[in-house]
Design a protein around this motif. Structure first.
Motif, short mmCIF file in Angstrom:
data_model
loop_
_atom_site.label_atom_id
_atom_site.label_comp_id
_atom_site.label_asym_id
_atom_site.label_seq_id
_atom_site.Cartn_x
_atom_site.Cartn_y
_atom_site.Cartn_z
N TRP A 112 0.82 -1.20 0.00
CA TRP A 112 0.00 0.00 0.00
C TRP A 112 0.86 1.26 0.00
N LYS A 115 2.14 1.91 -3.48
CA LYS A 115 1.03 2.40 -4.31
C LYS A 115 0.69 3.85 -3.95
N HIS A 116 0.68 4.16 -2.67
CA HIS A 116 0.31 5.50 -2.23
C HIS A 116 1.37 6.52 -2.62
N ARG A 118 3.15 6.41 -5.30
CA ARG A 118 2.92 6.68 -6.72
C ARG A 118 1.80 7.69 -6.90
N HIS A 119 0.78 7.61 -6.06
CA HIS A 119 -0.29 8.60 -6.09
C HIS A 119 0.25 9.99 -5.76
N HIS A 128 -0.83 7.87 -14.46
CA HIS A 128 0.20 7.52 -13.48
C HIS A 128 -0.31 7.36 -12.05
N ASP A 129 -1.48 7.87 -11.73
CA ASP A 129 -2.00 7.76 -10.37
C ASP A 129 -2.85 6.50 -10.25
N PRO A 130 -2.41 5.50 -9.46
CA PRO A 130 -3.21 4.27 -9.33
C PRO A 130 -4.58 4.50 -8.71
N ASP A 131 -4.77 5.62 -8.01
CA ASP A 131 -6.06 5.88 -7.38
C ASP A 131 -7.12 6.36 -8.36
N SER A 133 -6.94 5.12 -11.69
CA SER A 133 -6.91 4.18 -12.80
C SER A 133 -8.30 3.56 -12.92
#
Length: 336
Positions: A112, A115-116, A118-119, A128-131, A133
């Motif tokens: 997490w 992932k965060h 990257r956000h 580019h922001d997994p949140d 996608s």
């Protein structure tokens, strides 16, 4: 809010950072975090003690509510640990994060955190922001146009689906945590997976040992459903409904963070309930700033944004949800 396509003025952030540093707002707050972690741990353990004491009763649904809050508060502490707000050094942050995240609430802290981060690097950027996608929910008209299957079906009225879908968010995070650790290249794979398995055995073992299967299943649904709603409701006001960036948007760091974030006004209760993530603009500009310093940084950042002509959005909590839901409804308009 109009987003300028191309701006390169990195010195704007440097001047703001100097003001924040001069105010001492990047200094660690060890006493605060010692008290906060201790109180949260006592609340967490107290909820489990109440679970055992209440026993075979439908009153356990009230315990489920308390545990959902306790899990959420531990999640906020895990978030702060991931940003190195608590400890300066990596090792104590990692150890505490694994205990609180993997063992305490069953979420893969390492996965997490990656992932965060990257956000944070590209907030609300659809590439580019997994949140943002496209998964079940889609966040832009371009994503709607490319959507198929279930996301396309949901997108038509996704504003109405949003909160019901949050009841599944905790289950999604648990499953995603395990899936990430199935990758042999995952960092700290063995200890992370071991702690997740210990959590699962203790959690499900205790629930089914104390409750008959029917009450146990309802307890699990209520607890994990409310945990998911709590997490989603604290993160949704921060960016949802704010501009979604594309590869054509070339913004400097300050504008990229401020123009895609929204603050939520409120007092101490709001700060506690939202894990102080209601100061989202300040948090995104200074992610390693200890959470209790964000309130003091807020007026400095707001004044500075006014000086340089950068839009700074701050709303009430209910209005923040309204803006997010209106955006979701507008995005799906083409399908209606």
């Amino acid at each position: 809010m109009v987003i300028p396509r191309t701006i390169d003025r990195g010195s704007d952030f440097a001047r703001l950072a100097q003001r924040i540093s001069d105010a001492g707002l990047l200094d660690r707050r060890p006493v605060y975090y010692a008290v906060r972690i201790s109180l949260t741990a006592l609340f967490y353990l107290g909820c489990w003690a109440a679970f055992v004491w209440v026993g075979d009763s439908w009153l356990q649904l009230l315990v489920a509510v308390g545990l959902a809050v306790a899990f959420g508060q531990f999640g906020f502490i895990g978030h702060d640990l991931g940003h190195r707000q608590v400890f300066r050094r990596r090792r104590p942050s990692d150890v505490a994060g694994l205990i609180i995240g993997n063992l305490g609430i069953g979420l893969g802290w390492g996965w997490w955190t990656h992932k965060h981060n990257r956000h944070h690097a590209n907030p609300n950027h659809e590439d580019h922001d997994p949140d943002v996608s496209p998964a079940v929910i889609v966040w832009s008209t371009d994503q709607v146009a490319r959507s198929t299957g279930l996301p396309r079906f949901i997108a038509k009225y996704q504003a109405f689906w949003f909160f019901p879908l949050l009841t599944l968010e905790a289950w999604h995070l648990h499953i995603a945590s395990f899936k990430a650790l199935l990758d042999p290249s995952a960092k700290r794979r063995t200890p992370e997976l071991a702690l997740l398995l210990v959590h699962a055995v203790l959690y499900f073992g205790l629930v089914f040992a104390v409750l008959p299967w029917d009450k146990a299943l309802v307890f699990l649904l209520v607890h994990q459903g409310l945990f998911g709603i709590y997490l989603g409701s604290t993160f949704a006001p921060n960016h949802k409904g704010m501009p979604v960036l594309t590869k054509d948007d070339k913004l400097d760091f300050l504008r990229k963070q401020v123009l895609t974030s929204r603050n939520v006004r409120g007092g101490v209760l709001t700060d506690v309930a939202l894990g102080q993530l209601n100061y989202q603009i300040e948090h995104h500009l200074f992610p390693s700033m200890p959470a209790p310093n964000l309130r003091r940084a807020q007026p400095i950042v707001q004044r500075y944004c006014a000086e340089i002509g950068v839009d700074y959005l701050q709303t009430g909590l209910i209005e923040s949800y309204g803006q997010a839901l209106r955006h979701l409804h507008e995005v799906g308009a083409a399908l209606r």
